[in-house]
Design an enzyme around this catalytic site. Structure first.
Site, PDB file in Angstrom:
ATOM      1  N   ASP A 238       0.834  -0.995  -0.124  1.00  0.00           N
ATOM      2  CA  ASP A 238       0.234  -0.125  -0.144  1.00  0.00           C
ATOM      3  C   ASP A 238       0.742   1.676  -0.382  1.00  0.00           C
ATOM      4  O   ASP A 238       1.128   2.449  -0.892  1.00  0.00           O
ATOM      5  CB  ASP A 238      -1.238  -0.302   1.105  1.00  0.00           C
ATOM      6  CG  ASP A 238      -1.902  -0.706   1.173  1.00  0.00           C
ATOM      7  OD1 ASP A 238      -2.402  -1.368  -0.196  1.00  0.00           O
ATOM      8  OD2 ASP A 238      -2.899  -1.161   1.744  1.00  0.00           O
ATOM      9  N   GLN A 334       7.014   9.881 -29.716  1.00  0.00           N
ATOM     10  CA  GLN A 334       5.832  10.134 -31.439  1.00  0.00           C
ATOM     11  C   GLN A 334       6.434  11.814 -32.076  1.00  0.00           C
ATOM     12  O   GLN A 334       6.387  11.975 -32.791  1.00  0.00           O
ATOM     13  CB  GLN A 334       4.433  10.151 -30.994  1.00  0.00           C
ATOM     14  CG  GLN A 334       3.564  10.164 -32.663  1.00  0.00           C
ATOM     15  CD  GLN A 334       3.904   8.604 -33.849  1.00  0.00           C
ATOM     16  OE1 GLN A 334       4.662   8.160 -32.972  1.00  0.00           O
ATOM     17  NE2 GLN A 334       3.552   8.979 -34.475  1.00  0.00           N
ATOM     18  N   GLY A 337       9.596  12.197 -33.672  1.00  0.00           N
ATOM     19  CA  GLY A 337       9.627  11.271 -34.531  1.00  0.00           C
ATOM     20  C   GLY A 337      10.491  10.491 -34.761  1.00  0.00           C
ATOM     21  O   GLY A 337      11.386   9.702 -33.318  1.00  0.00           O
ATOM     22  N   GLU A 361       4.854  -4.254  -8.581  1.00  0.00           N
ATOM     23  CA  GLU A 361       3.565  -4.252  -7.385  1.00  0.00           C
ATOM     24  C   GLU A 361       2.488  -4.026  -7.481  1.00  0.00           C
ATOM     25  O   GLU A 361       1.597  -3.268  -6.718  1.00  0.00           O
ATOM     26  CB  GLU A 361       4.183  -2.561  -6.818  1.00  0.00           C
ATOM     27  CG  GLU A 361       5.739  -3.201  -6.133  1.00  0.00           C
ATOM     28  CD  GLU A 361       5.963  -1.624  -5.120  1.00  0.00           C
ATOM     29  OE1 GLU A 361       5.732  -0.875  -3.993  1.00  0.00           O
ATOM     30  OE2 GLU A 361       7.607  -0.567  -5.071  1.00  0.00           O
TER      31      GLU A 361
HETATM   32  C1  LIG Z   1      11.463  -5.110 -13.602  1.00  0.00           C
HETATM   33  C2  LIG Z   1      10.926  -5.639 -11.851  1.00  0.00           C
HETATM   34  C3  LIG Z   1      10.809  -5.441 -10.810  1.00  0.00           C
HETATM   35  C4  LIG Z   1      10.522  -6.722  -9.507  1.00  0.00           C
HETATM   36  N1  LIG Z   1      11.223  -6.430  -8.395  1.00  0.00           N
HETATM   37  C5  LIG Z   1      10.582  -6.480  -7.442  1.00  0.00           C
HETATM   38  C6  LIG Z   1      10.530  -7.373  -6.072  1.00  0.00           C
HETATM   39  O1  LIG Z   1      11.516  -6.475  -6.230  1.00  0.00           O
HETATM   40  N2  LIG Z   1       9.992  -8.016  -4.987  1.00  0.00           N
HETATM   41  C7  LIG Z   1       9.197  -8.687  -5.474  1.00  0.00           C
HETATM   42  O2  LIG Z   1       8.713  -9.416  -4.206  1.00  0.00           O
HETATM   43  N3  LIG Z   1       8.372  -8.788  -6.880  1.00  0.00           N
HETATM   44  C8  LIG Z   1       9.190  -8.176  -7.587  1.00  0.00           C
HETATM   45  N4  LIG Z   1       8.794  -8.106  -9.382  1.00  0.00           N
HETATM   46  C9  LIG Z   1       7.977  -9.105  -9.174  1.00  0.00           C
HETATM   47  C10 LIG Z   1       6.256  -7.795 -10.356  1.00  0.00           C
HETATM   48  O3  LIG Z   1       6.072  -7.926  -8.403  1.00  0.00           O
HETATM   49  C11 LIG Z   1       5.354  -9.008 -10.460  1.00  0.00           C
HETATM   50  O4  LIG Z   1       5.849  -9.771 -12.171  1.00  0.00           O
HETATM   51  C12 LIG Z   1       4.006  -8.877 -10.734  1.00  0.00           C
HETATM   52  O5  LIG Z   1       3.639  -8.566  -8.776  1.00  0.00           O
HETATM   53  C13 LIG Z   1       3.225  -9.411 -11.728  1.00  0.00           C
HETATM   54  O6  LIG Z   1       3.511 -10.695 -10.949  1.00  0.00           O
HETATM   55  P1  LIG Z   1       3.879 -12.302 -12.584  1.00  0.00           P
HETATM   56  O7  LIG Z   1       5.120 -11.812 -13.043  1.00  0.00           O
HETATM   57  O8  LIG Z   1       3.733 -13.395 -12.158  1.00  0.00           O
HETATM   58  O9  LIG Z   1       2.339 -11.913 -13.176  1.00  0.00           O
HETATM   59  P2  LIG Z   1       1.483 -12.545 -12.917  1.00  0.00           P
HETATM   60  O10 LIG Z   1       0.786 -12.408 -11.893  1.00  0.00           O
HETATM   61  O11 LIG Z   1       1.302 -14.142 -13.553  1.00  0.00           O
HETATM   62  O12 LIG Z   1       0.237 -11.571 -14.244  1.00  0.00           O
HETATM   63  C14 LIG Z   1       0.150 -11.676 -15.822  1.00  0.00           C
HETATM   64  C15 LIG Z   1      -0.895 -11.349 -16.067  1.00  0.00           C
HETATM   65  O13 LIG Z   1      -2.591 -11.977 -15.296  1.00  0.00           O
HETATM   66  C16 LIG Z   1      -3.440 -10.816 -14.504  1.00  0.00           C
HETATM   67  N5  LIG Z   1      -3.651 -11.024 -13.317  1.00  0.00           N
HETATM   68  C17 LIG Z   1      -3.574 -11.904 -12.617  1.00  0.00           C
HETATM   69  N6  LIG Z   1      -4.103 -11.839 -11.641  1.00  0.00           N
HETATM   70  C18 LIG Z   1      -5.535 -11.600 -11.894  1.00  0.00           C
HETATM   71  C19 LIG Z   1      -6.646 -11.341 -11.804  1.00  0.00           C
HETATM   72  N7  LIG Z   1      -7.453 -11.802 -11.046  1.00  0.00           N
HETATM   73  N8  LIG Z   1      -8.148 -11.065 -12.558  1.00  0.00           N
HETATM   74  C20 LIG Z   1      -8.029 -10.313 -14.282  1.00  0.00           C
HETATM   75  N9  LIG Z   1      -6.362 -10.778 -14.618  1.00  0.00           N
HETATM   76  C21 LIG Z   1      -5.214 -10.596 -13.374  1.00  0.00           C
HETATM   77  C22 LIG Z   1      -2.112  -9.538 -14.224  1.00  0.00           C
HETATM   78  O14 LIG Z   1      -2.882  -8.481 -14.525  1.00  0.00           O
HETATM   79  C23 LIG Z   1      -1.098  -9.724 -15.937  1.00  0.00           C
HETATM   80  O15 LIG Z   1      -1.437  -9.289 -16.380  1.00  0.00           O
HETATM   81  C24 LIG Z   1       9.267  -7.872 -10.136  1.00  0.00           C
HETATM   82  C25 LIG Z   1       8.726  -7.626 -11.466  1.00  0.00           C
HETATM   83  C26 LIG Z   1      10.119  -6.616 -12.573  1.00  0.00           C
HETATM   84  C27 LIG Z   1       9.428  -7.320 -13.327  1.00  0.00           C
END
Ligand SMILES: Cc1cc2nc3c(=O)[nH]c(=O)nc-3n(C[C@H](O)[C@H](O)[C@H](O)COP(=O)(O)OP(=O)(O)OC[C@H]3O[C@@H](n4cnc5c(N)ncnc54)[C@H](O)[C@@H]3O)c2cc1C
Length: 380
Positions: A238, A334, A337, A361
């Site tokens: 949060d 955009q 260009g 997050e």
């Molecule tokens: C550069 C980077 C830095 C990061 N740093 C950290 C860190 O320091 N610590 C840490 O713990 N994590 C970190 N993360 C992880 C990040 O928080 C997750 O990638 C993010 O929370 C999404 O989870 P996921 O990648 O598993 O996607 P998923 O949960 O697999 O989501 C895939 C898709 O499904 C959608 N979706 C999921 N649930 C629902 C629902 N109920 N209804 C509809 N759509 C849904 C999502 O919106 C998304 O479009 C980092 C990621 C990146 C890429």
């Protein structure tokens, strides 16, 4: 709602803006191109006391409010989004200790983290558990007076550079989210393997890693109370979403300012690009979205300080600001260009860096779930 800043807060913002301009911004391209951790920029923020701006003075923080903190994050992100990401990941770690730790743990870790001596990482996400952390499979089981931890985490910002990791794992596999606990994992703990840094689209100066865990932690490593990890992580996120919203403002504002300079200089036929109405309307749309996002971010920051619940405010600010950063950086590219597409200018970096804001997050979809739940609960 009070958006006023006191003299001390204004002085912190001014110093941070100066360091962002003079130290951090000139390094941004180097970190992006070499894909190396933004160590010197983080050090500069530590020297300024800014690695503890999320903490109260009791634990070494600067004692500034969230509104001022979001202005600092905005300034840093406008100069180098990678640095802002590494800094705010550190805040997720120290917020975890602040909200979930015992008094002894706060005294042990927070003052040195606030001074920049120690860097933190926050490890919640796993390959099979991103948007829904309750799906996590990593486990801690009591063994030899402590805990045996097995599992994996991925995409963890700062993980290898960090002096400590706040690790969220299940201590009760049957209890769903109520079975999650947090642990303090100091650097050098045997049994943690780090991957090479992931190859990412943007934020290339803020390194992320996969962690393979098979380690033993002493009983004292449990952060606060067993089973409270999920509540702590959600409260931390949060707070963190206000910081992601502020990061979004920083990148979007940098893109808008670059565009304002560009359209006045770039001649198209007989007049500058700025003289065409299509350009003016695009600039107005960029500004209007940015200012809407700014007000929502300020509202969320003010509510964060008020002690009231602010999940709805921080989710709304994060959703709108992250989407705004996507729109504004794309519109800015955009307007430039082909000059925006080649890597001489930072426009394409702004676009790449802004893309993650809609994902980490909590994705934009997850923010919508939080928002709609809060609205529907209010109708009960
Ligand atoms: C550069 C980077 C830095 C990061 N740093 C950290 C860190 O320091 N610590 C840490 O713990 N994590 C970190 N993360 C992880 C990040 O928080 C997750 O990638 C993010 O929370 C999404 O989870 P996921 O990648 O598993 O996607 P998923 O949960 O697999 O989501 C895939 C898709 O499904 C959608 N979706 C999921 N649930 C629902 C629902 N109920 N209804 C509809 N759509 C849904 C999502 O919106 C998304 O479009 C980092 C990621 C990146 C890429």
């Amino acid at each position: 709602m009070n958006f006023e800043l006191n003299a001390e807060e204004l002085a912190v913002i001014e110093s941070a803006e100066q360091v962002a301009r003079e130290v951090i911004q000139p390094l941004a391209r180097h970190y992006d191109e070499t894909e190396t951790f933004c160590a010197d920029s983080i050090k500069a923020l530590g020297d300024l006391g800014c690695m503890g701006i999320n903490l109260p003075e009791t634990y070494g923080g600067l004692g500034i409010g969230s509104l001022a903190m979001s202005r600092v994050v905005e300034a840093v992100a406008g100069a180098c989004a990678s640095t802002a990401s590494a800094m705010t990941a550190h805040f997720l770690a120290t917020d975890s200790i602040l909200l979930g730790g015992t008094e002894e743990q706060k005294q042990e870790w927070l003052p040195r983290a606030a001074s920049g001596e120690l860097l933190g990482a926050f490890a919640l996400t796993e390959p099979a558990a991103g948007s829904n952390p309750a799906d996590m499979r990593s486990r801690a089981v009591r063994e030899d007076g402590g805990w045996r931890v097995r599992g994996s985490k991925h995409y963890i910002t700062n993980a290898k550079e960090a002096d400590f990791i706040v690790l969220y794992v299940k201590t009760d596999a049957e209890a769903g989210h109520k079975g999650i606990s947090a642990f303090m994992v100091p650097r050098g703990t045997p049994g943690i393997d780090f991957s090479s840094p992931e190859k990412t689209m943007g934020l290339r100066g803020s390194t992320i890693y996969e962690l393979a865990l098979d380690c033993w932690l002493p009983a004292s490593a449990l952060l606060g109370v067993e089973g409270q990890g999920f509540n702590t992580a959600m409260a931390v996120l949060d707070r963190g979403r206000v910081e992601v919203a502020a990061m979004s403002l920083g990148i979007a504002n940098a893109a808008l300012q670059a565009s304002l300079n560009w359209v006045r200089e770039r001649q198209i036929g007989p007049k500058p690009l700025a003289a065409y109405q299509g350009t003016q309307w695009r600039l107005a749309d960029m500004y209007a979205q940015l200012e809407s996002a700014r007000l929502l971010t300020m509202k969320a920051a003010a509510r964060r300080d008020s002690g009231e619940r602010f999940s709805l405010d921080s989710a709304t600010a994060k959703l709108v600001a992250a989407e705004c950063a996507g729109f504004v950086t794309d519109a800015a590219l955009q307007l430039h260009g082909g000059y925006g597409y080649v890597r001489d200018l930072p426009l394409e970096r702004y676009v790449r860096d802004a893309r993650i804001l809609r994902i980490f997050e909590g994705t934009s979809e997850v923010q919508k779930i939080i928002i709609s739940r809060a609205l529907l609960d209010a109708c009960k």
